[in-house]
Design a protein around this motif. Structure first.
Motif, PDB file in Angstrom:
ATOM      1  N   PHE A  22      96.051  30.468 -40.305  1.00  0.00           N
ATOM      2  CA  PHE A  22      95.320  31.455 -41.099  1.00  0.00           C
ATOM      3  C   PHE A  22      96.109  32.018 -42.282  1.00  0.00           C
ATOM      4  N   GLY A  23      97.422  31.792 -42.311  1.00  0.00           N
ATOM      5  CA  GLY A  23      98.251  32.183 -43.448  1.00  0.00           C
ATOM      6  C   GLY A  23      98.109  33.631 -43.863  1.00  0.00           C
ATOM      7  N   ASP A  24      97.873  33.825 -45.166  1.00  0.00           N
ATOM      8  CA  ASP A  24      97.806  35.178 -45.729  1.00  0.00           C
ATOM      9  C   ASP A  24      96.665  35.994 -45.145  1.00  0.00           C
ATOM     10  N   ARG A  25      95.591  35.348 -44.740  1.00  0.00           N
ATOM     11  CA  ARG A  25      94.476  36.088 -44.150  1.00  0.00           C
ATOM     12  C   ARG A  25      94.948  36.821 -42.886  1.00  0.00           C
ATOM     13  N   PHE A  26      95.719  36.136 -42.062  1.00  0.00           N
ATOM     14  CA  PHE A  26      96.279  36.740 -40.850  1.00  0.00           C
ATOM     15  C   PHE A  26      97.313  37.805 -41.216  1.00  0.00           C
ATOM     16  N   ARG A  27      98.252  37.458 -42.075  1.00  0.00           N
ATOM     17  CA  ARG A  27      99.305  38.399 -42.483  1.00  0.00           C
ATOM     18  C   ARG A  27      98.716  39.691 -43.039  1.00  0.00           C
ATOM     19  N   ASN A  28      97.764  39.561 -43.955  1.00  0.00           N
ATOM     20  CA  ASN A  28      97.213  40.731 -44.631  1.00  0.00           C
ATOM     21  C   ASN A  28      96.309  41.580 -43.739  1.00  0.00           C
ATOM     22  N   ARG A  29      95.727  40.987 -42.723  1.00  0.00           N
ATOM     23  CA  ARG A  29      94.869  41.733 -41.807  1.00  0.00           C
ATOM     24  C   ARG A  29      95.700  42.548 -40.814  1.00  0.00           C
ATOM     25  N   VAL A  30      96.853  42.015 -40.409  1.00  0.00           N
ATOM     26  CA  VAL A  30      97.622  42.615 -39.319  1.00  0.00           C
ATOM     27  C   VAL A  30      98.848  43.397 -39.794  1.00  0.00           C
ATOM     28  N   PHE A  31      99.511  42.921 -40.833  1.00  0.00           N
ATOM     29  CA  PHE A  31     100.822  43.463 -41.204  1.00  0.00           C
ATOM     30  C   PHE A  31     100.813  44.130 -42.575  1.00  0.00           C
ATOM     31  N   THR A  32     101.545  45.235 -42.678  1.00  0.00           N
ATOM     32  CA  THR A  32     101.678  45.932 -43.955  1.00  0.00           C
ATOM     33  C   THR A  32     102.546  45.098 -44.898  1.00  0.00           C
ATOM     34  N   GLU A  33     102.538  45.450 -46.174  1.00  0.00           N
ATOM     35  CA  GLU A  33     103.372  44.738 -47.143  1.00  0.00           C
ATOM     36  C   GLU A  33     104.843  44.833 -46.770  1.00  0.00           C
ATOM     37  N   ALA A  34     105.295  46.003 -46.312  1.00  0.00           N
ATOM     38  CA  ALA A  34     106.697  46.167 -45.915  1.00  0.00           C
ATOM     39  C   ALA A  34     107.036  45.266 -44.725  1.00  0.00           C
ATOM     40  N   GLU A  35     106.126  45.162 -43.761  1.00  0.00           N
ATOM     41  CA  GLU A  35     106.367  44.291 -42.608  1.00  0.00           C
ATOM     42  C   GLU A  35     106.422  42.832 -43.042  1.00  0.00           C
ATOM     43  N   GLN A  36     105.554  42.455 -43.967  1.00  0.00           N
ATOM     44  CA  GLN A  36     105.562  41.074 -44.455  1.00  0.00           C
ATOM     45  C   GLN A  36     106.859  40.766 -45.194  1.00  0.00           C
ATOM     46  N   ARG A  37     107.315  41.688 -46.041  1.00  0.00           N
ATOM     47  CA  ARG A  37     108.579  41.466 -46.766  1.00  0.00           C
ATOM     48  C   ARG A  37     109.734  41.280 -45.788  1.00  0.00           C
ATOM     49  N   LYS A  38     109.782  42.123 -44.754  1.00  0.00           N
ATOM     50  CA  LYS A  38     110.844  42.030 -43.747  1.00  0.00           C
ATOM     51  C   LYS A  38     110.801  40.669 -43.059  1.00  0.00           C
ATOM     52  N   ALA A  39     109.630  40.268 -42.594  1.00  0.00           N
ATOM     53  CA  ALA A  39     109.493  39.010 -41.860  1.00  0.00           C
ATOM     54  C   ALA A  39     109.810  37.801 -42.736  1.00  0.00           C
ATOM     55  N   GLU A  40     109.282  37.794 -43.950  1.00  0.00           N
ATOM     56  CA  GLU A  40     109.470  36.641 -44.829  1.00  0.00           C
ATOM     57  C   GLU A  40     110.915  36.518 -45.305  1.00  0.00           C
ATOM     58  N   GLY A  41     111.677  37.597 -45.215  1.00  0.00           N
ATOM     59  CA  GLY A  41     113.083  37.552 -45.597  1.00  0.00           C
ATOM     60  C   GLY A  41     114.014  37.174 -44.454  1.00  0.00           C
ATOM     61  N   ARG A  42     113.468  36.947 -43.283  1.00  0.00           N
ATOM     62  CA  ARG A  42     114.267  36.629 -42.098  1.00  0.00           C
ATOM     63  C   ARG A  42     114.273  35.139 -41.839  1.00  0.00           C
ATOM     64  N   ARG A  43     115.327  34.681 -41.174  1.00  0.00           N
ATOM     65  CA  ARG A  43     115.415  33.271 -40.799  1.00  0.00           C
ATOM     66  C   ARG A  43     114.360  32.936 -39.743  1.00  0.00           C
ATOM     67  N   GLU A  44     114.154  33.842 -38.798  1.00  0.00           N
ATOM     68  CA  GLU A  44     113.165  33.650 -37.730  1.00  0.00           C
ATOM     69  C   GLU A  44     111.878  34.398 -38.080  1.00  0.00           C
ATOM     70  N   VAL A  45     111.131  33.847 -39.018  1.00  0.00           N
ATOM     71  CA  VAL A  45     109.937  34.507 -39.547  1.00  0.00           C
ATOM     72  C   VAL A  45     108.925  34.794 -38.437  1.00  0.00           C
ATOM     73  N   ALA A  46     108.571  33.794 -37.664  1.00  0.00           N
ATOM     74  CA  ALA A  46     107.540  33.973 -36.629  1.00  0.00           C
ATOM     75  C   ALA A  46     107.989  34.975 -35.569  1.00  0.00           C
ATOM     76  N   ALA A  47     109.254  34.957 -35.197  1.00  0.00           N
ATOM     77  CA  ALA A  47     109.761  35.898 -34.195  1.00  0.00           C
ATOM     78  C   ALA A  47     109.676  37.326 -34.720  1.00  0.00           C
TER      79      ALA A  47
END
Length: 139
Positions: A22-47
């Motif tokens: 679901f990509g961005d549709r899932f990310r944008n529905r569940v996670f704030t922009e700050a949460e997305q920035r944190k996750a996308e900047g990590r080596r273990e994105v899914a975790a």
């Protein structure tokens, strides 16, 4: 005094599958922009996403609602202090529910802890009510 306790266990592979499907549709529905920035900047994105998913589920349980009664995924958000300690923020209906739960003369404090060990991510949330003002003299 403890107002609520919640825990959740999320499967990292399941979250990774949702991200792939679901990509961005899932990310944008569940996670704030700050949460997305944190996750996308990590080596273990899914975790990272899975821990935040679990934290939102645990917080909704501590609020006594689960993910129903008008609570939205993005009404609960996890950020981190400089030390790395996770902090839960609530807005919208989650903040309203928290205010309803908090006794007069108290402030609500949300404690959250996160961990992961593939394939699992886990979160615990404890909502505490702390008295406002100085302690009463004479006990």
């Amino acid at each position: 005094m403890i107002l609520g306790i919640g825990s959740d266990l999320a499967n990292i592979d399941r979250i990774e599958g949702a991200l792939a499907r679901f990509g961005d549709r899932f990310r944008n529905r569940v996670f704030t922009e700050a949460e997305q920035r944190k996750a996308e900047g990590r080596r273990e994105v899914a975790a990272t996403y899975a821990k935040r998913w679990a934290a939102k589920e645990a917080c909704s349980k501590a609020l006594g609602t689960g993910l129903r009664m008008g609570i939205a995924w993005k009404d609960m958000a996890v950020t981190n202090l400089r030390s790395g300690q996770p902090v839960m923020h609530v807005t919208g209906w989650a903040a309203e529910r928290l205010a309803q739960m908090t006794p007069a003369g108290h402030e609500a404090v949300i404690h959250v802890t996160l961990t992961d060990d593939h394939p699992w991510a886990q979160a615990f949330v404890v909502i505490e009510a702390r008295p406002l003002g100085p302690p009463a003299a004479g006990g």
